[in-house]
Design an enzyme around this catalytic site. Structure first.
Site, PDB file in Angstrom:
ATOM      1  N   ASN A 109       0.820  -1.210   0.000  1.00 61.70           N
ATOM      2  CA  ASN A 109       0.000   0.000   0.000  1.00 61.70           C
ATOM      3  C   ASN A 109       0.855   1.262   0.000  1.00 61.70           C
ATOM      4  OD1 ASN A 109      -2.199  -1.640   0.066  1.00 61.70           O
ATOM      5  ND2 ASN A 109      -2.809  -1.182   2.170  1.00 61.70           N
ATOM      6  N   THR A 154     -20.083  39.044 -28.709  1.00 65.05           N
ATOM      7  CA  THR A 154     -20.882  38.575 -27.581  1.00 65.05           C
ATOM      8  C   THR A 154     -22.123  37.935 -28.179  1.00 65.05           C
ATOM      9  OG1 THR A 154     -22.105  40.659 -27.318  1.00 65.05           O
ATOM     10  CG2 THR A 154     -20.049  40.429 -26.072  1.00 65.05           C
ATOM     11  N   HIS A 155     -22.560  36.833 -27.590  1.00 65.93           N
ATOM     12  CA  HIS A 155     -23.691  36.059 -28.133  1.00 65.93           C
ATOM     13  C   HIS A 155     -23.423  35.618 -29.583  1.00 65.93           C
ATOM     14  CE1 HIS A 155     -26.048  37.483 -24.652  1.00 65.93           C
ATOM     15  NE2 HIS A 155     -25.545  38.679 -24.916  1.00 65.93           N
ATOM     16  N   SER A 277     -10.879  16.170 -48.073  1.00 66.54           N
ATOM     17  CA  SER A 277     -12.127  15.408 -48.148  1.00 66.54           C
ATOM     18  C   SER A 277     -12.008  14.375 -49.262  1.00 66.54           C
ATOM     19  CB  SER A 277     -13.297  16.358 -48.442  1.00 66.54           C
ATOM     20  OG  SER A 277     -14.423  15.637 -48.901  1.00 66.54           O
ATOM     21  N   ASN A 285      -9.430  21.015 -44.011  1.00 68.11           N
ATOM     22  CA  ASN A 285     -10.123  20.868 -42.733  1.00 68.11           C
ATOM     23  C   ASN A 285      -9.192  21.038 -41.528  1.00 68.11           C
ATOM     24  OD1 ASN A 285     -12.579  20.260 -44.016  1.00 68.11           O
ATOM     25  ND2 ASN A 285     -11.996  18.110 -44.215  1.00 68.11           N
ATOM     26  N   LYS A 325      -5.228   4.171 -11.855  1.00 67.56           N
ATOM     27  CA  LYS A 325      -4.149   4.215 -12.856  1.00 67.56           C
ATOM     28  C   LYS A 325      -4.714   4.174 -14.272  1.00 67.56           C
ATOM     29  CE  LYS A 325      -1.799   0.876 -10.723  1.00 67.56           C
ATOM     30  NZ  LYS A 325      -0.765  -0.131 -10.421  1.00 67.56           N
TER      31      LYS A 325
END
Length: 430
Positions: A109, A154-155, A277, A285, A325
């Site tokens: 231990n 913002t938004h 692609s 990409n 682990k």
């Protein structure tokens, strides 16, 4: 072969289920098991449980095993339960009964705990080093692009002027915040549990302060029960730091994916750093950043996974803890790899410099106009209404000038102060 063997072997089905992937994972602990054993036997010799000759033989044997580990040739033999057993069996095979003496005053231990603490210290330092590399790259890019304006949102609506200096610098300073958690996790890991044995101490007069010094721990887990309770707590603290850095990195990856989209077109990369692609010949990409985003999102779940595994366990060691682990070892590796890849990719990023000249970003500058009127003596609400009406009736024309001088703004990034903040934290992990 089991250290706890009492004349019988468990059923093979039980063996496979309880050992799981431990042999493979334990290979990462081998060097630390040897380090811990070296400190332990030096202490045993100091309290009279080993002779000087026995200590010298054991140290020589452990140094040979350490060399095998560093050469990459260490293996856990079939039928051997774990790395701790393998090291002890190798010593015994070489030295005979002397090899069996290294476990006096020790339980698996506290042996596992020492290995894990030493391992986590090194892993946290490795993550800190990769984080520092990314931090400096971000700060360098921030300074190099401090005059390049970009839209702020913002938004996800066009809001106010920002800059690439602000954008890069924001992620740099965010990493400084994450380093706070990394330092805290390191401090928790940097305590010596050796001598707690199975969690209730030993009748041997162990010198725990000596092993603390020998292993370079900053402090001792004094209470032996608390030392055993640190199994899971150390991993959870590390997981919180990992999740924080991953959250910052995942957010950055999302921004890059968005800025690469043709609808934004703010940044680009050399063709060879993008992917294509199978059907659309024009595609370039951002797969690297998409994979990074996915991995980082997964890493943010690690603290919760550890919390669920360790929730409501009874006091003392429980075999559930072995599964930690399986969670934390891959997490440290994955985060370090993501940080390294982010530093590499950002070093090849190409920034568009004429973004805000596009008419679609005219309204970025409405607040600048309101503020200009206020500085000229007009009350704020009147200035706000005036510019708002111009926007509504289509007569608003932006000046496209930005005058932000306060600390941390477009024209005053405070990069030196951010660097100092980060350096002070990084120094604590050196």
């Amino acid at each position: 072969m089991k250290l706890w063997s009492k004349g019988f072997e468990p059923d093979q089905l039980i063996e496979r289920f309880t050992v799981g992937a431990d042999r493979e994972l334990d290979l990462r602990l081998a060097r630390y098991d040897v380090q811990g054993s070296m400190a332990h036997i030096r202490m045993l010799e100091s309290i009279g449980l080993l002779s000087k000759d026995e200590l010298d033989q054991l140290l020589a044997g452990l140094q040979e095993i350490a060399a095998i580990i560093e050469e990459g040739n260490f293996r856990i033999d079939d039928g051997v339960e774990d790395v701790h057993s393998q090291v002890e069996f190798m010593l015994t095979a070489k030295l005979g009964d002397i090899g069996k003496k290294i476990h006096s005053g020790r339980s698996r231990n506290d042996q596992v705990l020492v290995d894990l603490k030493l391992f986590m210290r090194d892993e946290l330092r490795r993550i800190a080093s990769e984080t520092e590399r990314l931090f400096h790259k971000l700060l360098e890019l921030s300074e190099n692009h401090k005059d390049v304006l970009m839209p702020g949102y913002t938004h996800l609506q066009v809001a106010m002027p920002s800059s690439f200096g602000l954008w890069f610098g924001a992620y740099a300073e965010s990493l400084a915040d994450d380093m706070q958690l990394l330092v805290a996790a390191y401090n928790i890991a940097n305590q010596n549990p050796l001598g707690s044995a199975a969690g209730y101490g030993s009748s041997f007069p162990l010198d725990r302060e000596m092993t603390t010094r020998l292993l370079g721990f900053a402090d001792l887990h004094y209470n032996v029960v608390a030392a055993q309770m640190s199994r899971g707590k150390t991993e959870r603290a590390a997981a919180m730091a990992i999740a924080a850095i991953a959250s910052t990195l995942g957010h950055l990856a999302m921004d890059v994916c968005m800025w690469m989209c043709q609808n934004f077109g703010f940044v680009s990369f050399p063709d060879e750093l993008t992917t294509g692609s199978s059907i659309m010949p024009h595609k370039k990409n951002p797969d690297v950043f998409e994979i990074m985003r996915g991995k980082c999102n997964r890493l943010t779940a690690v603290p919760n996974e550890i919390a669920l595994l360790t929730a409501n366990l009874p006091l003392g060691y429980n075999r559930d803890l072995q599964l930690l682990k399986d969670i934390i070892f891959p997490a440290t590796t994955e985060l370090a790899e993501c940080l390294d890849m982010a530093t590499f990719m950002l070093g090849h990023m190409q920034v568009r410099r004429d973004i805000v000249s596009d008419p679609r970003y005219d309204y970025l500058f409405t607040v600048e106009e309101v503020n200009r009127l206020v500085l000229g003596g007009m009350p704020f609400r009147e200035a706000y209404r005036k510019v708002g009406l111009e926007v509504q009736d289509g007569t608003y024309r932006p000046m496209r000038e930005v005058h932000h001088t306060h600390a941390g703004s477009i024209s005053n990034l405070c990069s030196d102060r951010i660097a100092a903040k980060f350096a002070a934290l990084a120094q604590k992990l050196k």
